[in-house]
Write a protein that holds these residues in place. Structure first.
Motif, PDB file in Angstrom:
ATOM      1  N   UNK A   1       0.837  -1.202   0.000  1.00 40.51           N
ATOM      2  CA  UNK A   1       0.000   0.000   0.000  1.00 40.51           C
ATOM      3  C   UNK A   1       0.874   1.256   0.000  1.00 40.51           C
ATOM      4  N   UNK A   2       1.942   1.226   0.809  1.00 36.39           N
ATOM      5  CA  UNK A   2       2.874   2.355   0.837  1.00 36.39           C
ATOM      6  C   UNK A   2       3.509   2.552  -0.535  1.00 36.39           C
TER       7      UNK A   2
ATOM      8  N   UNK B   1      -6.153   5.724   1.323  1.00 40.46           N
ATOM      9  CA  UNK B   1      -5.664   5.833  -0.049  1.00 40.46           C
ATOM     10  C   UNK B   1      -6.120   7.137  -0.699  1.00 40.46           C
ATOM     11  N   UNK B   2      -7.383   7.487  -0.498  1.00 38.47           N
ATOM     12  CA  UNK B   2      -7.915   8.718  -1.092  1.00 38.47           C
ATOM     13  C   UNK B   2      -7.165   9.938  -0.570  1.00 38.47           C
ATOM     14  N   UNK B   3      -6.999  10.009   0.734  1.00 36.51           N
ATOM     15  CA  UNK B   3      -6.346  11.161   1.334  1.00 36.51           C
ATOM     16  C   UNK B   3      -4.888  11.264   0.884  1.00 36.51           C
ATOM     17  N   UNK B   4      -4.247  10.107   0.710  1.00 32.75           N
ATOM     18  CA  UNK B   4      -2.825  10.109   0.368  1.00 32.75           C
ATOM     19  C   UNK B   4      -2.563  10.431  -1.091  1.00 32.75           C
ATOM     20  N   UNK B   5      -3.377   9.858  -2.009  1.00 33.45           N
ATOM     21  CA  UNK B   5      -3.033  10.025  -3.419  1.00 33.45           C
ATOM     22  C   UNK B   5      -4.062  10.808  -4.234  1.00 33.45           C
TER      23      UNK B   5
ATOM     24  N   UNK C   1     -11.027   1.427  -6.818  1.00 26.86           N
ATOM     25  CA  UNK C   1     -10.527   0.237  -7.516  1.00 26.86           C
ATOM     26  C   UNK C   1      -9.549  -0.544  -6.634  1.00 26.86           C
ATOM     27  N   UNK C   2      -8.589   0.151  -6.052  1.00 26.71           N
ATOM     28  CA  UNK C   2      -7.553  -0.520  -5.275  1.00 26.71           C
ATOM     29  C   UNK C   2      -8.127  -1.175  -4.025  1.00 26.71           C
ATOM     30  N   UNK C   3      -8.970  -0.450  -3.307  1.00 27.49           N
ATOM     31  CA  UNK C   3      -9.519  -1.002  -2.069  1.00 27.49           C
ATOM     32  C   UNK C   3     -10.428  -2.194  -2.345  1.00 27.49           C
ATOM     33  N   UNK C   4     -11.254  -2.093  -3.372  1.00 28.24           N
ATOM     34  CA  UNK C   4     -12.146  -3.218  -3.681  1.00 28.24           C
ATOM     35  C   UNK C   4     -11.353  -4.453  -4.086  1.00 28.24           C
ATOM     36  N   UNK C   5     -10.260  -4.254  -4.831  1.00 25.85           N
ATOM     37  CA  UNK C   5      -9.411  -5.390  -5.192  1.00 25.85           C
ATOM     38  C   UNK C   5      -8.750  -5.995  -3.960  1.00 25.85           C
ATOM     39  N   UNK C   6      -8.372  -5.134  -3.030  1.00 28.32           N
ATOM     40  CA  UNK C   6      -7.676  -5.599  -1.831  1.00 28.32           C
ATOM     41  C   UNK C   6      -8.603  -6.360  -0.889  1.00 28.32           C
TER      42      UNK C   6
END
Length: 452
Positions: free
Chosen positions: A11-12, A356-360, A368-373
């Motif tokens: 994630x990082x 993720x939203x706050x960071x990028x 997309x990323x969270x649902x895949x994870x």
């Protein structure tokens, strides 16, 4: 514990790759998938197979839906249908509750049109109304922005929610996602509107340079540039007919089979498939074409739509590849056993998406990323049911709006077109999206108490 540390490192890596190293999310997600395969010690010769299968499986169905939805949005934007939709809402609600009118306008327009584009299109209308009613431009701006943002993160056929639904195995049941999404989006839109009301009579200093922010003639000039606008029925049909068909298809496919399994069932089940429903919507959108050479105009709009959809398709496919790699590892079982003991359930995908939203900055990448994870973890989290998956999409959507700040293009669209100072943008727009995300998650949690 080592499995979790690897996940955190991945994630990082995604955050650093997309923010500091300015790598496209498509490459960042594919890189994370490849690194995950080696880090979790999957058989070397099977890693690329998992990646390509995951990439292809998610796009095999959802890809067409994303492209059709994007093309419809482009046609609605270019034809002036979005203006018609906004004016229809204003006629229905009147000017007695200006921020509510703006919020509902954004809520409806952003179902087919990207929130960034929707804000640009409606900016002059918002300014004209603010001037006419002598209220704060900041209040009207936040009400419009949060209304747009709500359906952008929760309601298909917006690409982010569609991709999340596909990653979680809901591609054939988008009607349920749309129905629940409309409800959650309405609550979050109203939360944004109530926050906007704090600024309604405040004197807020705006940036001085640029054109005058309140220009009652600007809206009319912009409106005239579209020529003859389509009527309300033609403007709303390309989006609401497909939504109605998809929802109808979900109803006839309920286990009780309310219309039986004869000809009527076959007809509605066919028309309710998202690909078919959006193809019908695209056909209705074609009636909005108004140049003398409609064939060329259609080709131009399709080309614009494909260009706009391409990055989303690639990110969605890469997210599917990342999810496929994670599914092949023992991570799901380990995290499931750990998280089930904590009892955090739906809050886990919300927190990951919010981080993720706050960071990028990108809501779509976060969805997309969270649902895949989280897809491999649904069983262990107690969310491996139809409604559990739907509410997981909603929880991810709530996280994906938390928060919009300086690394989000939408933040700059709202602040620059409204001529807010950056500090004002944080106080008004960023705080509004934080409230929306938290209220959205609380709404999803309350729904889970009733529906799960």
């Amino acid at each position: 514990m080592g499995l979790v540390l690897i996940l955190i490192a991945l994630i990082v890596f995604i955050v650093m790759a997309t923010t500091r190293w300015k790598l496209h999310p498509f490459l960042a997600l594919l890189g994370a998938a490849l690194l995950a395969g080696f880090a979790y010690q999957l058989p070397t010769l099977e890693i690329t197979g998992h990646i390509t299968r995951g990439f292809g499986n998610i796009l095999g169905y959802i890809g067409i839906v994303i492209v059709f939805g994007t093309i419809i949005g482009v046609i609605l934007e270019r034809s002036g249908a979005a203006i018609t939709m906004a004016e229809t809402v204003i006629r229905l609600l009147g000017e007695r509750f200006p921020t509510l009118t703006m919020s509902i306008t954004g809520y409806l327009v952003s179902i087919p049109v990207f929130c960034d584009s929707g804000y640009v299109i409606l900016n002059s209308l918002k300014n004209a109304l603010a001037a006419r009613m002598k209220i704060s431009v900041v209040a009207m701006s936040v009400a419009l922005a949060t209304g747009l943002y709500a359906t952008h993160t929760f309601v298909p056929p917006t690409p982010g929610p569609i991709a999340a639904a596909g990653n979680l195995g809901l591609e054939s049941n988008l009607g349920l996602v749309i129905g629940v999404g409309l409800l959650v989006a309405l609550v979050t839109a109203l939360a944004g509107m109530f926050w906007a009301n704090r600024f309604i009579h405040k004197e807020i200093e705006l940036v001085e340079d640029g054109a005058p922010i309140i220009d009652s003639d600007a809206y009319q000039t912009m409106r005239d540039s579209y020529g003859v606008l389509p009527g309300p029925a033609k403007a709303f049909a390309p989006i609401f007919v497909p939504i109605a068909l998809i929802c109808l298809g979900t109803v006839v496919n309920l286990p009780a089979r309310p219309v039986g399994e004869g000809m009527i069932y076959t007809l509605f089940a066919f028309l309710g498939q998202p690909v078919v429903a959006l193809a019908i919507g695209l056909g209705l959108a074609c009636t909005l074409l108004k140049s003398s050479n409609k064939r060329q105009e259609l080709q131009d709009r399709v080309t614009e739509g494909i260009i706009a959809a391409a990055p989303i398709l690639l990110i969605t496919g890469a997210g599917g590849a990342f999810g496929a790699i994670l599914s092949a590892t023992p991570l799901g079982d380990y995290l499931g056993q750990t998280l089930s003991g904590l009892g955090i359930g739906l809050f886990m995908p919300f927190l990951v998406a919010a981080g993720l939203k706050t960071a990028q900055g990108s809501s779509t990448v976060s969805l997309v990323t969270t649902s895949a994870l989280v897809a491999p973890l649904l069983g262990q989290l107690g969310l491996d049911s139809e409604m559990g998956r739907v509410l997981t999409v909603m929880a991810i959507g709530a996280g994906a709006m938390t928060v919009s700040h300086a690394n989000d293009s939408f933040f700059w669209v709202v602040t620059q077109f409204s001529r807010m100072k950056v500090a004002t943008g944080y106080q008004a727009q960023t705080a509004a999206t934080l409230i929306q995300g938290v209220v959205g998650m609380l709404t999803v949690w309350l729904l889970s108490l009733v529906l799960l």
